[in-house]
Design a protein around this motif. Structure first.
Motif, PDB file in Angstrom:
ATOM      1  N   TRP A   1     -25.025   7.454 -28.291  1.00 56.75           N
ATOM      2  CA  TRP A   1     -24.013   7.699 -29.317  1.00 56.75           C
ATOM      3  C   TRP A   1     -24.470   7.183 -30.676  1.00 56.75           C
ATOM      4  O   TRP A   1     -24.137   7.753 -31.718  1.00 56.75           O
ATOM      5  CB  TRP A   1     -22.697   7.014 -28.914  1.00 56.75           C
ATOM      6  CG  TRP A   1     -21.561   7.279 -29.844  1.00 56.75           C
ATOM      7  CD1 TRP A   1     -21.116   6.471 -30.864  1.00 56.75           C
ATOM      8  CD2 TRP A   1     -20.714   8.432 -29.871  1.00 56.75           C
ATOM      9  NE1 TRP A   1     -20.054   7.039 -31.513  1.00 56.75           N
ATOM     10  CE2 TRP A   1     -19.789   8.255 -30.916  1.00 56.75           C
ATOM     11  CE3 TRP A   1     -20.651   9.604 -29.107  1.00 56.75           C
ATOM     12  CZ2 TRP A   1     -18.801   9.186 -31.217  1.00 56.75           C
ATOM     13  CZ3 TRP A   1     -19.679  10.544 -29.397  1.00 56.75           C
ATOM     14  CH2 TRP A   1     -18.768  10.327 -30.440  1.00 56.75           C
ATOM     15  N   ARG A   2     -25.282   6.136 -30.668  1.00 56.25           N
ATOM     16  CA  ARG A   2     -25.697   5.478 -31.916  1.00 56.25           C
ATOM     17  C   ARG A   2     -27.030   5.979 -32.466  1.00 56.25           C
ATOM     18  O   ARG A   2     -27.530   5.422 -33.456  1.00 56.25           O
ATOM     19  CB  ARG A   2     -25.768   3.962 -31.684  1.00 56.25           C
ATOM     20  CG  ARG A   2     -24.388   3.325 -31.604  1.00 56.25           C
ATOM     21  CD  ARG A   2     -24.427   1.948 -30.963  1.00 56.25           C
ATOM     22  NE  ARG A   2     -23.145   1.254 -31.091  1.00 56.25           N
ATOM     23  CZ  ARG A   2     -22.064   1.535 -30.350  1.00 56.25           C
ATOM     24  NH1 ARG A   2     -22.129   2.496 -29.430  1.00 56.25           N
ATOM     25  NH2 ARG A   2     -20.948   0.877 -30.530  1.00 56.25           N
ATOM     26  N   LEU A   3     -27.604   7.018 -31.880  1.00 54.45           N
ATOM     27  CA  LEU A   3     -28.877   7.519 -32.398  1.00 54.45           C
ATOM     28  C   LEU A   3     -28.819   7.893 -33.881  1.00 54.45           C
ATOM     29  O   LEU A   3     -29.793   7.649 -34.611  1.00 54.45           O
ATOM     30  CB  LEU A   3     -29.355   8.718 -31.569  1.00 54.45           C
ATOM     31  CG  LEU A   3     -29.845   8.414 -30.146  1.00 54.45           C
ATOM     32  CD1 LEU A   3     -30.443   9.672 -29.522  1.00 54.45           C
ATOM     33  CD2 LEU A   3     -30.836   7.272 -30.115  1.00 54.45           C
ATOM     34  N   PRO A   4     -27.716   8.468 -34.386  1.00 51.82           N
ATOM     35  CA  PRO A   4     -27.665   8.736 -35.825  1.00 51.82           C
ATOM     36  C   PRO A   4     -27.785   7.464 -36.674  1.00 51.82           C
ATOM     37  O   PRO A   4     -28.374   7.497 -37.765  1.00 51.82           O
ATOM     38  CB  PRO A   4     -26.293   9.397 -36.016  1.00 51.82           C
ATOM     39  CG  PRO A   4     -25.996  10.025 -34.691  1.00 51.82           C
ATOM     40  CD  PRO A   4     -26.558   9.066 -33.682  1.00 51.82           C
ATOM     41  N   LEU A   5     -27.248   6.347 -36.183  1.00 48.45           N
ATOM     42  CA  LEU A   5     -27.376   5.080 -36.914  1.00 48.45           C
ATOM     43  C   LEU A   5     -28.834   4.637 -36.980  1.00 48.45           C
ATOM     44  O   LEU A   5     -29.255   3.988 -37.941  1.00 48.45           O
ATOM     45  CB  LEU A   5     -26.564   3.982 -36.222  1.00 48.45           C
ATOM     46  CG  LEU A   5     -25.048   3.978 -36.389  1.00 48.45           C
ATOM     47  CD1 LEU A   5     -24.462   2.790 -35.632  1.00 48.45           C
ATOM     48  CD2 LEU A   5     -24.656   3.919 -37.855  1.00 48.45           C
ATOM     49  N   LEU A   6     -29.587   4.981 -35.942  1.00 48.64           N
ATOM     50  CA  LEU A   6     -30.988   4.571 -35.858  1.00 48.64           C
ATOM     51  C   LEU A   6     -31.917   5.539 -36.572  1.00 48.64           C
ATOM     52  O   LEU A   6     -33.118   5.289 -36.654  1.00 48.64           O
ATOM     53  CB  LEU A   6     -31.404   4.461 -34.390  1.00 48.64           C
ATOM     54  CG  LEU A   6     -30.598   3.487 -33.525  1.00 48.64           C
ATOM     55  CD1 LEU A   6     -31.069   3.550 -32.077  1.00 48.64           C
ATOM     56  CD2 LEU A   6     -30.711   2.072 -34.064  1.00 48.64           C
ATOM     57  N   ASP A   7     -31.355   6.630 -37.078  1.00 39.53           N
ATOM     58  CA  ASP A   7     -32.142   7.673 -37.723  1.00 39.53           C
ATOM     59  C   ASP A   7     -33.193   8.240 -36.765  1.00 39.53           C
ATOM     60  O   ASP A   7     -34.343   8.447 -37.129  1.00 39.53           O
ATOM     61  CB  ASP A   7     -32.816   7.135 -38.999  1.00 39.53           C
ATOM     62  CG  ASP A   7     -33.361   8.247 -39.889  1.00 39.53           C
ATOM     63  OD1 ASP A   7     -32.857   9.397 -39.780  1.00 39.53           O
ATOM     64  OD2 ASP A   7     -34.302   7.983 -40.671  1.00 39.53           O
ATOM     65  N   ILE A   8     -32.753   8.463 -35.536  1.00 35.84           N
ATOM     66  CA  ILE A   8     -33.624   9.037 -34.515  1.00 35.84           C
ATOM     67  C   ILE A   8     -33.146  10.448 -34.194  1.00 35.84           C
ATOM     68  O   ILE A   8     -31.990  10.657 -33.830  1.00 35.84           O
ATOM     69  CB  ILE A   8     -33.628   8.186 -33.234  1.00 35.84           C
ATOM     70  CG1 ILE A   8     -34.381   6.874 -33.473  1.00 35.84           C
ATOM     71  CG2 ILE A   8     -34.268   8.952 -32.071  1.00 35.84           C
ATOM     72  CD1 ILE A   8     -34.423   5.958 -32.265  1.00 35.84           C
ATOM     73  N   THR A   9     -34.049  11.396 -34.357  1.00 38.42           N
ATOM     74  CA  THR A   9     -33.793  12.776 -33.972  1.00 38.42           C
ATOM     75  C   THR A   9     -34.750  13.129 -32.852  1.00 38.42           C
ATOM     76  O   THR A   9     -35.972  13.014 -33.013  1.00 38.42           O
ATOM     77  CB  THR A   9     -34.004  13.735 -35.159  1.00 38.42           C
ATOM     78  OG1 THR A   9     -33.132  13.361 -36.232  1.00 38.42           O
ATOM     79  CG2 THR A   9     -33.696  15.168 -34.751  1.00 38.42           C
ATOM     80  N   LEU A  10     -34.212  13.533 -31.726  1.00 44.53           N
ATOM     81  CA  LEU A  10     -35.060  13.831 -30.579  1.00 44.53           C
ATOM     82  C   LEU A  10     -35.748  15.180 -30.745  1.00 44.53           C
ATOM     83  O   LEU A  10     -35.184  16.115 -31.328  1.00 44.53           O
ATOM     84  CB  LEU A  10     -34.222  13.836 -29.304  1.00 44.53           C
ATOM     85  CG  LEU A  10     -33.581  12.491 -28.937  1.00 44.53           C
ATOM     86  CD1 LEU A  10     -32.605  12.676 -27.780  1.00 44.53           C
ATOM     87  CD2 LEU A  10     -34.644  11.467 -28.576  1.00 44.53           C
ATOM     88  N   PRO A  11     -36.973  15.306 -30.250  1.00 41.35           N
ATOM     89  CA  PRO A  11     -37.651  16.604 -30.279  1.00 41.35           C
ATOM     90  C   PRO A  11     -36.839  17.662 -29.534  1.00 41.35           C
ATOM     91  O   PRO A  11     -36.050  17.339 -28.654  1.00 41.35           O
ATOM     92  CB  PRO A  11     -38.977  16.323 -29.550  1.00 41.35           C
ATOM     93  CG  PRO A  11     -39.152  14.847 -29.619  1.00 41.35           C
ATOM     94  CD  PRO A  11     -37.779  14.253 -29.632  1.00 41.35           C
ATOM     95  N   LYS A  12     -37.051  18.899 -29.883  1.00 42.49           N
ATOM     96  CA  LYS A  12     -36.267  19.983 -29.303  1.00 42.49           C
ATOM     97  C   LYS A  12     -36.299  19.996 -27.780  1.00 42.49           C
ATOM     98  O   LYS A  12     -35.286  20.206 -27.125  1.00 42.49           O
ATOM     99  CB  LYS A  12     -36.759  21.333 -29.839  1.00 42.49           C
ATOM    100  CG  LYS A  12     -36.469  21.572 -31.311  1.00 42.49           C
ATOM    101  CD  LYS A  12     -34.965  21.665 -31.570  1.00 42.49           C
ATOM    102  CE  LYS A  12     -34.691  21.993 -33.036  1.00 42.49           C
ATOM    103  NZ  LYS A  12     -33.240  22.003 -33.322  1.00 42.49           N
TER     104      LYS A  12
END
Length: 211
Positions: free
Chosen positions: A167-178
């Motif tokens: 849920w917090r990936l946007p806070l970490l500025d992490i975008t997962l590969p497709k």
């Protein structure tokens, strides 16, 4: 030495509105339908009542009658054992041990990475950690092709560990590969849309993602 006494008649969780560990415990409470008071406090301004009961002065802290739990994973397992339905840990010892190892890894490696990034998001160390966490999450994404939940056909404590981090990936500025995102999409939809997960979110946590 005087022993502090809990004067509350209802189970109480002290936590703040964004702490990932507090989110874990709130998720367990919600999934099991446990009645508890949630007291939102700030780590730098804790009430004396809490300081009297918790020798470390930390949050989250779960208080139930004469019991004070200030280690999140112990609190989660306590809730699962005290309120056994629905169970959130596997029945069989080997499967249960593997689940505990998975939770340990999430806490030891991925939550450590989370804190490193959040403590100084723009540092070289954070950038290195961000890349490492992204790679780890990408590597394990294939497991969700095999099971609907984390290493399981059923929602478990492992998901209560893993989902608050995702849920917090946007806070970490992490975008997962497709390729990894494709594996996670169904899992995230399945978990994030659970009534218990939605109930566990604070208003501040809801702002992290658009609901």
């Amino acid at each position: 030495m005087a022993v502090a006494v809990n004067k509350r008649s209802v189970m109480t969780l002290f936590c703040d509105t964004t702490d990932i560990y507090g989110h874990q415990i709130r998720l367990v409470l919600a999934e099991k339908g446990i009645t508890a008071e949630i007291e939102f406090v700030q780590a730098n301004n804790l009430p004396q009542e809490l300081l009297d009961l918790n020798p470390y002065g930390t949050i989250p802290t779960l208080i139930d009658r004469d019991l004070t739990l200030y280690e999140p994973h112990i609190a989660m397992e306590y809730l699962d054992e005290r309120f056994p339905h629905p169970p959130l840990m596997p029945v069989y010892p080997i499967v249960r041990a593997n689940a505990r190892l998975a939770m340990y890894r999430i806490r030891k490696e991925w939550y450590s990475a989370y804190h490193t990034i959040m403590n100084d998001p723009n540092s070289a160390k954070a950038n290195e950690t961000r890349k490492s966490l992204q790679d780890d999450l990408t590597a394990v994404s294939v497991m969700f092709k095999e099971t609907p939940y984390f290493m399981s056909e059923d929602f478990t404590l492992c998901d209560c560990y893993f989902a608050p981090l995702l849920w917090r990936l946007p806070l970490l500025d992490i975008t997962l590969p497709k390729v990894a995102e494709k594996h996670y999409l169904n899992y995230m939809s399945r978990v994030f849309e659970r009534p218990g997960f939605i109930e566990s979110l604070t208003d501040d946590e809801k702002k992290i993602r658009a609901l």
